[in-house]
Write a protein that holds these residues in place. Structure first.
Motif, short mmCIF file in Angstrom:
data_model
loop_
_atom_site.label_atom_id
_atom_site.label_comp_id
_atom_site.label_asym_id
_atom_site.label_seq_id
_atom_site.Cartn_x
_atom_site.Cartn_y
_atom_site.Cartn_z
N LYS A 76 46.44 -36.43 44.75
CA LYS A 76 46.75 -36.92 43.40
C LYS A 76 47.24 -38.37 43.42
CE LYS A 76 50.73 -35.37 41.47
NZ LYS A 76 51.83 -34.41 41.23
N GLY A 77 46.97 -39.05 42.30
CA GLY A 77 47.50 -40.40 42.16
C GLY A 77 46.77 -41.44 42.99
N ASN A 78 45.52 -41.20 43.34
CA ASN A 78 44.67 -42.22 43.96
C ASN A 78 43.49 -42.44 43.01
OD1 ASN A 78 45.63 -42.80 46.85
ND2 ASN A 78 45.65 -40.57 46.77
N PRO A 79 43.17 -43.70 42.71
CA PRO A 79 42.14 -43.96 41.68
C PRO A 79 40.73 -43.80 42.24
CG PRO A 79 43.00 -46.02 42.55
CD PRO A 79 43.75 -44.94 43.25
N MET A 80 40.33 -42.60 42.55
CA MET A 80 39.08 -42.41 43.28
C MET A 80 37.82 -42.49 42.43
SD MET A 80 39.64 -40.10 46.52
CE MET A 80 40.87 -40.53 47.72
N GLU A 81 37.97 -42.34 41.11
CA GLU A 81 36.81 -42.44 40.20
C GLU A 81 35.59 -41.74 40.76
OE1 GLU A 81 36.07 -46.17 38.42
OE2 GLU A 81 38.17 -46.79 38.54
N SER A 82 35.77 -40.49 41.08
CA SER A 82 34.77 -39.73 41.78
C SER A 82 34.40 -38.52 40.94
CB SER A 82 35.41 -39.31 43.11
OG SER A 82 34.50 -38.87 44.03
N PHE B 160 47.70 -37.07 50.84
CA PHE B 160 47.51 -38.52 50.76
C PHE B 160 47.91 -39.03 49.37
CE2 PHE B 160 43.67 -38.39 53.92
CZ PHE B 160 44.55 -38.17 54.97
N SER B 161 48.70 -38.24 48.64
CA SER B 161 48.95 -38.57 47.24
C SER B 161 49.69 -39.89 47.07
CB SER B 161 49.73 -37.42 46.59
OG SER B 161 50.93 -37.16 47.26
N TYR B 162 49.51 -40.48 45.92
CA TYR B 162 50.21 -41.72 45.53
C TYR B 162 50.00 -42.85 46.52
CZ TYR B 162 52.34 -38.62 42.16
OH TYR B 162 52.53 -37.72 41.15
N ASN B 163 48.73 -43.16 46.77
CA ASN B 163 48.34 -44.39 47.46
C ASN B 163 47.33 -45.09 46.56
OD1 ASN B 163 49.52 -44.64 50.32
ND2 ASN B 163 49.00 -42.47 50.20
N GLN B 164 46.58 -46.03 47.11
CA GLN B 164 45.50 -46.66 46.34
C GLN B 164 44.16 -46.40 47.03
OE1 GLN B 164 48.12 -49.81 46.59
NE2 GLN B 164 49.20 -48.43 45.20
N LEU B 165 44.00 -45.19 47.52
CA LEU B 165 42.76 -44.85 48.22
C LEU B 165 41.60 -44.80 47.24
CD1 LEU B 165 44.25 -42.06 50.51
CD2 LEU B 165 43.63 -44.40 51.18
N LEU B 166 40.44 -45.24 47.72
CA LEU B 166 39.27 -45.30 46.88
C LEU B 166 38.31 -44.15 47.17
CD1 LEU B 166 38.57 -49.14 47.04
CD2 LEU B 166 39.82 -47.83 45.30
N GLY B 167 37.51 -43.83 46.18
CA GLY B 167 36.52 -42.77 46.32
C GLY B 167 35.27 -43.29 46.98
N ARG C 105 33.18 -24.88 51.41
CA ARG C 105 33.42 -24.23 52.70
C ARG C 105 34.91 -24.06 53.01
NH1 ARG C 105 29.73 -28.12 56.00
NH2 ARG C 105 29.91 -29.25 54.04
N LEU C 106 35.75 -24.45 52.10
CA LEU C 106 37.19 -24.39 52.37
C LEU C 106 37.74 -23.02 51.94
CD1 LEU C 106 38.20 -27.97 51.16
CD2 LEU C 106 37.37 -27.23 53.40
N LYS C 107 37.37 -22.02 52.70
CA LYS C 107 37.66 -20.65 52.27
C LYS C 107 39.15 -20.31 52.32
CE LYS C 107 33.41 -19.56 51.39
NZ LYS C 107 33.00 -19.85 50.01
N ASP C 108 39.94 -21.06 53.07
CA ASP C 108 41.37 -20.78 53.15
C ASP C 108 42.19 -21.63 52.20
OD1 ASP C 108 41.00 -18.87 55.09
OD2 ASP C 108 41.26 -20.28 56.75
N LEU C 109 41.52 -22.49 51.43
CA LEU C 109 42.26 -23.43 50.58
C LEU C 109 43.10 -22.70 49.54
CD1 LEU C 109 42.47 -26.55 50.36
CD2 LEU C 109 40.94 -26.39 48.41
N MET C 110 44.40 -22.98 49.56
CA MET C 110 45.32 -22.35 48.61
C MET C 110 45.77 -23.32 47.53
SD MET C 110 47.85 -19.94 50.77
CE MET C 110 48.39 -21.18 51.90
N ILE C 111 45.89 -24.59 47.92
CA ILE C 111 46.47 -25.57 47.02
C ILE C 111 45.53 -26.76 46.90
CG2 ILE C 111 48.40 -27.17 46.72
CD1 ILE C 111 50.18 -25.14 48.03
N LEU C 112 45.08 -27.03 45.70
CA LEU C 112 44.19 -28.17 45.46
C LEU C 112 44.82 -29.01 44.36
CD1 LEU C 112 41.47 -29.58 45.98
CD2 LEU C 112 40.50 -28.18 44.15
N VAL C 113 45.27 -30.19 44.71
CA VAL C 113 45.96 -31.05 43.75
C VAL C 113 45.21 -32.37 43.65
CG1 VAL C 113 48.11 -32.20 43.18
CG2 VAL C 113 48.18 -29.92 44.18
N LEU C 114 44.44 -32.52 42.58
CA LEU C 114 43.61 -33.72 42.38
C LEU C 114 43.94 -34.34 41.02
CD1 LEU C 114 40.16 -32.26 43.61
CD2 LEU C 114 41.87 -33.48 44.96
N SER C 115 45.22 -34.35 40.65
CA SER C 115 45.61 -34.90 39.35
C SER C 115 45.49 -36.42 39.35
CB SER C 115 47.07 -34.54 39.06
OG SER C 115 47.36 -33.23 39.42
#
Ligand SMILES: *[C@@H]1O[C@H](CO)[C@@H](O)[C@H](O)[C@H]1NC(C)=O
Ligand SMILES: *[C@@H]1O[C@H](CO)[C@@H](O)[C@H](O)[C@H]1NC(C)=O
Ligand SMILES: *[C@@H]1O[C@H](CO)[C@@H](O)[C@H](O)[C@H]1NC(C)=O
Ligand SMILES: *[C@@H]1O[C@H](CO)[C@@H](O)[C@H](O)[C@H]1NC(C)=O
Length: 486
Positions: free
Chosen positions: A309-315, A284-291, A325-335
């Motif tokens: 990344k690139g959503n101003p979630m202020e979270s 969902f990167s580079y939108n204006q989604l809120l936290g 619980r995301l035991k298979d998660l390989m890629i986490l991008v929250l820049s």
């Protein structure tokens, strides 16, 4: 080629277009459609000189379609279904008459020699509506220099057509409402054209869709309500969609990949996303989604890549601990999301993590010691935060990751000499990280070349090169994932 499924086409569709879901070859299984055709391997197909012949109306239509794409040579072929080229597939009926079921154009790769199109003059001939058995229609880079709308007559292919691919063709104008008449469509791929207007309301009728790729166009309006029980791939990235992500997204439980990145979407991520238990990739990167980031994400036990990344979630990441619980998660991008507070220690307990980008936020506190346990970690970006304390990595980890570990612009980080001392820890030096103050600091031999001046100069050089590469970060992520899956 004894089989009638266009097998090379199917494999390419999966490898080139949906790299993320490589293991899920279910997408295009070609079964269950009622048909008068003999749906089985055809032995002795092109050898049987006295056997089946192509239906004459369909042969005439194929000649028209070929001429319209600059492939006039085909008209010399006495029987198109018997002197077949790559890109045409036929099937016999019980009376041994061949019908055209698949047509493909465009140089997809060196291995698939579909007829190429004359990009300056090609068009889609209306003769296509005279192929009543057509299941697959595929045009790739065909009309790039002869911009034209998607013809409305394609809707006349009705419930027979299952796969419509009009990829990188330079199509302009709106998506025709008439495409909603293609009620058996499983794959719709309009990637990288110049389509504008909104998604037609008639798409509500496309209830058999498994893959919808409308990415890289100029589509506007809201993402319509979705109610597609078999939809696996939804790719709307790089358009101009506005409004919020519809809560009805929760009615698509088969979704594996959802890419809504680079639009103008606003509002929160709906809680209903938690229904999508098969999701492997969210971008969902580079939108204006809120936290805040919804705790419902924690229900997505199959998730391998989460890119917000690139959503101003202020979270903050500490509330809900949804990621645990995301035991298979390989890629986490929250820049670049204005995230604050500490980086939770439990993040380092996700065993599959390979890529962590938490850069350009307001995280404070220390780097979790648990990160040292992430044996598969190949990329770590924590730069441009407010982190303090000891860098919890031993020398080997820092050396191995090199520039894939970015820690610069965290004024409070330091390196503990007890984790291993050497002159060659360049990435720490250029990150401006100095040794932690210890009672035995006199034993450090390399203090001079860690001095502020030389350190800061390197940081700035490094930052500018990082920004040049910034635009390809998404691609890097996909490539990393692809490499992993292969
Ligand atoms: C196809 O769709 C259009 C508009 O959605 C409709 O008016 C037309 O009747 C449909 N044609 C057929 C053959 O179903
Ligand atoms: C779509 O683009 C064409 C030009 O290519 C323009 O004439 C038309 O008004 C646009 N339509 C919408 C709905 O933006
Ligand atoms: C982190 O920042 C918050 C304010 O956002 C502050 O209350 C907290 O004390 C800081 N924590 C540390 C460890 O600096
Ligand atoms: C350091 O990071 C902060 C965000 O934490 C940012 O606002 C600031 O511009 C960065 N400084 C430099 C020199 O890039």
């Amino acid at each position: 080629m004894m089989f009638f499924f266009s097998f090379p086409t199917l494999v390419i569709v999966l490898v080139v277009w949906v790299p993320i879901v490589l293991p899920f070859t279910i997408i295009l299984s070609d079964s269950g459609s009622p048909s008068a055709l003999v749906d089985a391997p055809q032995t002795g197909f092109s050898m049987n000189k006295n056997g089946a012949r192509t239906n004459p109306q369909e042969q005439a239509a194929v000649f028209e379609i070929m001429k319209a794409t600059g492939n006039g040579w085909a008209t010399d072929i006495p029987d198109v279904c018997r002197g077949r080229w790559h890109g045409i597939e036929c099937m016999p009926d019980k009376d041994e008459v061949f019908h055209v079921v698949s047509l493909s154009f465009g140089a997809l790769s060196d291995d698939t020699a579909f007829p190429t199109c004359d990009q300056k003059h090609s068009f889609i001939s209306p003769a296509i509506t005279k192929l009543p058995h057509l299941r697959t229609l595929f045009f790739y880079r065909c009309f790039s220099y002869n911009p034209q709308p998607i013809p409305t007559f394609l809707g006349q292919l009705g419930p027979t057509l299952q796969t419509l691919v009009l990829r990188e063709n330079g199509h302009v104008g709106p998506i025709p409402t008439e495409l909603g008449n293609l009620t058996s469509l499983r794959v719709l791929d309009l990637h990288k054209n110049k389509l504008n207007g909104s998604i037609p309301a008639s798409f509500r009728r496309l209830t058999h869709l498994r893959s919808m790729d409308l990415s890289v166009n100029r589509l506007t309006g809201q993402i319509p309500d979705l109610n597609n029980p078999v939809l696996s791939i939804l790719d709307l990235n790089q358009n101009l969609f506005t409004g919020s992500i519809p809560p009805s997204i929760g009615n698509c439980p088969s979704l594996l990949k959802m890419d809504l990145s680079r639009n103008h979407l606003s509002g929160p991520i709906p809680e209903q996303i938690g229904n999508l238990r098969n999701l492997v990739l969210i971008d969902f990167s580079y939108n204006q989604l809120l936290g805040p980031i919804p705790n419902a994400l924690g229900k997505l036990g199959a998730l391998q890549a989460l890119i917000l990344k690139g959503n101003p979630m202020e979270s903050t990441l500490v509330v809900g601990n949804w990621f645990e619980r995301l035991k298979d998660l390989m890629i986490l991008v929250l820049s670049d999301m204005s995230l604050y507070g500490p980086i939770p220690e439990s993040l380092g307990l996700l065993p599959s993590l390979r890529v962590i980008h938490l850069d350009r936020n307001k995280f404070n506190g220390s780097i979790p010691a648990s990160f040292q346990e992430l044996k598969g970690l190949s990329e770590l970006r924590l730069n441009d935060n407010q982190l303090t304390g000891r860098v919890p990595f031993i020398r080997e980890t820092i050396w191995k990751m090199g520039q894939k570990m970015r820690l610069y612009n965290n004024t409070g980080l330091c390196y503990d000499p007890q984790n291993g001392l050497d002159d060659d820890i360049d990435s720490l030096v250029i990150s401006g990280i100095s040794y932690c103050e210890t009672s035995r600091s006199t034993s450090i031999p390399t203090t001079q070349h860690l001095s502020d001046n030389s350190g800061h100069k390197s940081i700035f050089e490094w930052r500018s090169s990082a920004q040049i590469c910034g635009s390809s970060i998404g691609l890097q992520v996909l490539v990393s994932l692809l490499m992993y899956l292969i």
